[in-house]
Design a protein around this motif. Structure first.
Motif, PDB file in Angstrom:
ATOM      1  N   ALA A   1       0.829  -1.204   0.000  1.00  0.00           N
ATOM      2  CA  ALA A   1       0.000   0.000   0.000  1.00  0.00           C
ATOM      3  C   ALA A   1       0.862   1.252   0.000  1.00  0.00           C
ATOM      4  O   ALA A   1       0.578   2.226  -0.720  1.00  0.00           O
ATOM      5  CB  ALA A   1      -0.918  -0.011   1.223  1.00  0.00           C
ATOM      6  N   ALA A   2       1.919   1.240   0.798  1.00  0.00           N
ATOM      7  CA  ALA A   2       2.823   2.387   0.857  1.00  0.00           C
ATOM      8  C   ALA A   2       3.512   2.616  -0.486  1.00  0.00           C
ATOM      9  O   ALA A   2       3.620   3.755  -0.968  1.00  0.00           O
ATOM     10  CB  ALA A   2       3.862   2.172   1.958  1.00  0.00           C
ATOM     11  N   MET A   3       3.985   1.533  -1.118  1.00  0.00           N
ATOM     12  CA  MET A   3       4.664   1.664  -2.405  1.00  0.00           C
ATOM     13  C   MET A   3       3.726   2.223  -3.463  1.00  0.00           C
ATOM     14  O   MET A   3       4.090   3.161  -4.204  1.00  0.00           O
ATOM     15  CB  MET A   3       5.227   0.315  -2.849  1.00  0.00           C
ATOM     16  N   VAL A   4       2.524   1.681  -3.557  1.00  0.00           N
ATOM     17  CA  VAL A   4       1.579   2.141  -4.574  1.00  0.00           C
ATOM     18  C   VAL A   4       1.198   3.598  -4.331  1.00  0.00           C
ATOM     19  O   VAL A   4       1.124   4.397  -5.272  1.00  0.00           O
ATOM     20  CB  VAL A   4       0.328   1.240  -4.588  1.00  0.00           C
ATOM     21  N   ALA A   5       0.973   3.968  -3.077  1.00  0.00           N
ATOM     22  CA  ALA A   5       0.595   5.345  -2.768  1.00  0.00           C
ATOM     23  C   ALA A   5       1.725   6.328  -3.057  1.00  0.00           C
ATOM     24  O   ALA A   5       1.492   7.423  -3.586  1.00  0.00           O
ATOM     25  CB  ALA A   5       0.162   5.448  -1.304  1.00  0.00           C
ATOM     26  N   CYS A   6       2.963   5.953  -2.724  1.00  0.00           N
ATOM     27  CA  CYS A   6       4.109   6.836  -2.989  1.00  0.00           C
ATOM     28  C   CYS A   6       4.274   7.073  -4.491  1.00  0.00           C
ATOM     29  O   CYS A   6       4.528   8.202  -4.932  1.00  0.00           O
ATOM     30  CB  CYS A   6       5.385   6.223  -2.418  1.00  0.00           C
ATOM     31  N   VAL A   7       4.132   6.017  -5.279  1.00  0.00           N
ATOM     32  CA  VAL A   7       4.248   6.156  -6.732  1.00  0.00           C
ATOM     33  C   VAL A   7       3.086   6.970  -7.278  1.00  0.00           C
ATOM     34  O   VAL A   7       3.255   7.829  -8.157  1.00  0.00           O
ATOM     35  CB  VAL A   7       4.313   4.773  -7.407  1.00  0.00           C
ATOM     36  N   GLU A   8       1.890   6.725  -6.765  1.00  0.00           N
ATOM     37  CA  GLU A   8       0.717   7.459  -7.236  1.00  0.00           C
ATOM     38  C   GLU A   8       0.872   8.962  -7.019  1.00  0.00           C
ATOM     39  O   GLU A   8       0.497   9.767  -7.885  1.00  0.00           O
ATOM     40  CB  GLU A   8      -0.530   6.952  -6.516  1.00  0.00           C
ATOM     41  N   LYS A   9       1.425   9.343  -5.890  1.00  0.00           N
ATOM     42  CA  LYS A   9       1.628  10.769  -5.605  1.00  0.00           C
ATOM     43  C   LYS A   9       2.538  11.399  -6.664  1.00  0.00           C
ATOM     44  O   LYS A   9       2.274  12.501  -7.163  1.00  0.00           O
ATOM     45  CB  LYS A   9       2.251  10.929  -4.212  1.00  0.00           C
ATOM     46  N   ILE A  10       3.596  10.696  -7.044  1.00  0.00           N
ATOM     47  CA  ILE A  10       4.519  11.221  -8.057  1.00  0.00           C
ATOM     48  C   ILE A  10       3.852  11.256  -9.430  1.00  0.00           C
ATOM     49  O   ILE A  10       4.009  12.229 -10.185  1.00  0.00           O
ATOM     50  CB  ILE A  10       5.804  10.370  -8.082  1.00  0.00           C
ATOM     51  N   LEU A  11       3.114  10.212  -9.776  1.00  0.00           N
ATOM     52  CA  LEU A  11       2.392  10.210 -11.048  1.00  0.00           C
ATOM     53  C   LEU A  11       1.468  11.413 -11.158  1.00  0.00           C
ATOM     54  O   LEU A  11       1.378  12.061 -12.213  1.00  0.00           O
ATOM     55  CB  LEU A  11       1.579   8.923 -11.198  1.00  0.00           C
ATOM     56  N   LYS A  12       0.767  11.721 -10.076  1.00  0.00           N
ATOM     57  CA  LYS A  12      -0.183  12.834 -10.101  1.00  0.00           C
ATOM     58  C   LYS A  12       0.530  14.174 -10.153  1.00  0.00           C
ATOM     59  O   LYS A  12       0.169  15.050 -10.941  1.00  0.00           O
ATOM     60  CB  LYS A  12      -1.092  12.767  -8.857  1.00  0.00           C
ATOM     61  N   GLU A  13       1.537  14.335  -9.297  1.00  0.00           N
ATOM     62  CA  GLU A  13       2.171  15.643  -9.168  1.00  0.00           C
ATOM     63  C   GLU A  13       3.138  15.954 -10.306  1.00  0.00           C
ATOM     64  O   GLU A  13       3.257  17.112 -10.720  1.00  0.00           O
ATOM     65  CB  GLU A  13       2.907  15.730  -7.825  1.00  0.00           C
ATOM     66  N   LYS A  14       3.824  14.950 -10.829  1.00  0.00           N
ATOM     67  CA  LYS A  14       4.848  15.187 -11.847  1.00  0.00           C
ATOM     68  C   LYS A  14       4.358  14.951 -13.273  1.00  0.00           C
ATOM     69  O   LYS A  14       4.891  15.537 -14.220  1.00  0.00           O
ATOM     70  CB  LYS A  14       6.060  14.286 -11.595  1.00  0.00           C
ATOM     71  N   PHE A  15       3.349  14.071 -13.424  1.00  0.00           N
ATOM     72  CA  PHE A  15       2.925  13.687 -14.771  1.00  0.00           C
ATOM     73  C   PHE A  15       1.432  13.898 -15.022  1.00  0.00           C
ATOM     74  O   PHE A  15       0.963  13.653 -16.127  1.00  0.00           O
ATOM     75  CB  PHE A  15       3.286  12.217 -15.035  1.00  0.00           C
ATOM     76  N   GLY A  16       0.696  14.330 -14.002  1.00  0.00           N
ATOM     77  CA  GLY A  16      -0.737  14.546 -14.167  1.00  0.00           C
ATOM     78  C   GLY A  16      -1.507  13.281 -14.492  1.00  0.00           C
ATOM     79  O   GLY A  16      -2.529  13.316 -15.174  1.00  0.00           O
ATOM     80  N   ARG A  17      -1.042  12.143 -13.985  1.00  0.00           N
ATOM     81  CA  ARG A  17      -1.653  10.849 -14.306  1.00  0.00           C
ATOM     82  C   ARG A  17      -2.273  10.222 -13.059  1.00  0.00           C
ATOM     83  O   ARG A  17      -1.779  10.396 -11.937  1.00  0.00           O
ATOM     84  CB  ARG A  17      -0.597   9.876 -14.855  1.00  0.00           C
TER      85      ARG A  17
END
Length: 300
Positions: A106-122
């Motif tokens: 859960a931590a890994m998926v959430a950490c990656v999701e934050k970067i996807l949203k903030e850096k790539f708008g995904r």
């Protein structure tokens, strides 16, 4: 909320209960912690009922069961058996986190999701994810979480594709997600997988490197790569322990290192224990609840 003493019964199907989980539970506030080892699935109902009938119903919220071990499906089966054994109003809270895999995933998926949203708008929808270490508990749980969020997930087999095919089938049957089992045993197969991935979860065994400098040169579509391995060598060459969205040397992708993930994992497991202690009703917690809390912890 009941003022009864918070008691946690910790079930392990193997020889030892994890000291990590015992410490986490104690620091979260459980006053009495009792580990049970070599517990079989058919014994769970009896243990649950022995516990719930020994306290008045209003004490049930202060009685918890933790399902440990190293088998994600068995832990979920034990969780289901525990829920079926409840006799309302005699109930208690239950929490599955085998080998810490649900909170780590859960931590890994959430950490990656934050970067996807903030850096790539995904969001996760349509993102191509390759999971290395897919037969392990962290790889298994992270693949399901990402797929439930809409990602296109590949389970990479490094030693026989049959095992990941089995995991994909189980995931479809239990959670309704479609995971693609792919062979990654040869250098050519692995290169193709990495070249097409947008996100990589490196969840192989400690000390096993799954992404080398040569692999990174091929990763033209890669946006984020996460590595849960803190034991040298890193699972991803060039990954630093505390990376959290910084560029990885040798490619254009951003990295999430094991201690950045570990910080959220620690807070997530502790937080779920505290939820059980503080709740005014019995809870049943698995990787989905871990993921919801992990998202809050990373700020998304």
């Amino acid at each position: 909320m009941s003022e009864a003493t918070p008691i946690l019964h910790m079930l392990a199907p193997q020889k030892h209960m994890s000291p990590f989980d015992v410490n986490m539970a104690a620091d979260a506030g459980y006053k009495v912690i009792v580990p049970y080892i070599n517990v079989e699935l058919n014994e769970v109902a009896g243990l649950i009922q022995d516990a719930i009938f020994s306290r008045p119903p209003n004490y049930g919220v202060r009685t918890g069961f933790f399902m440990g071990g190293k088998d994600a499906i068995l832990a979920l089966d034990m969780l289901d058996a525990a829920k079926k054994a409840m006799v309302p109003p005699f109930e208690c809270s239950v929490f599955a986190d085998p080998a810490g895999s649900f909170t780590t995933a859960a931590a890994m998926v959430a950490c990656v999701e934050k970067i996807l949203k903030e850096k790539f708008g995904r969001s996760w929808k349509g993102v191509k994810v390759a999971v290395f270490g897919a037969t392990g508990v962290v790889g298994f749980a992270s693949s399901i979480i990402a797929a439930l969020e809409g990602a296109d997930v590949q389970l990479v087999a490094h030693r026989g594709v049959e095992r990941v095919i089995k995991n994909a089938k189980i995931s479809k049957e239990r959670f309704g997600v479609d995971l693609e089992a792919v062979a990654g045993e040869t250098p050519e197969q692995k290169q193709d997988i990495i070249a097409n991935a947008e996100v990589i979860f490196a969840a192989a065994a400690a000390g096993v490197q799954v992404v080398s400098a040569e692999h990174k040169k091929l990763a033209k579509n890669l946006k984020v790569i996460a590595d849960v391995n803190a034991v040298p060598p890193p699972g991803v060459e060039g990954m630093e322990l505390f990376m959290n969205g910084e560029p990885i040397p040798g490619c254009d992708a951003l990295g999430v290192g094991p201690l950045a993930i570990g910080d959220i994992k620690y807070k997530c497991e502790s937080g779920l224990f505290k939820q059980m202690i503080d709740s005014d009703k019995p809870l049943s917690l698995d990787f989905r609840h871990a993921y919801a809390l992990a998202k809050q912890l990373v700020g998304i």
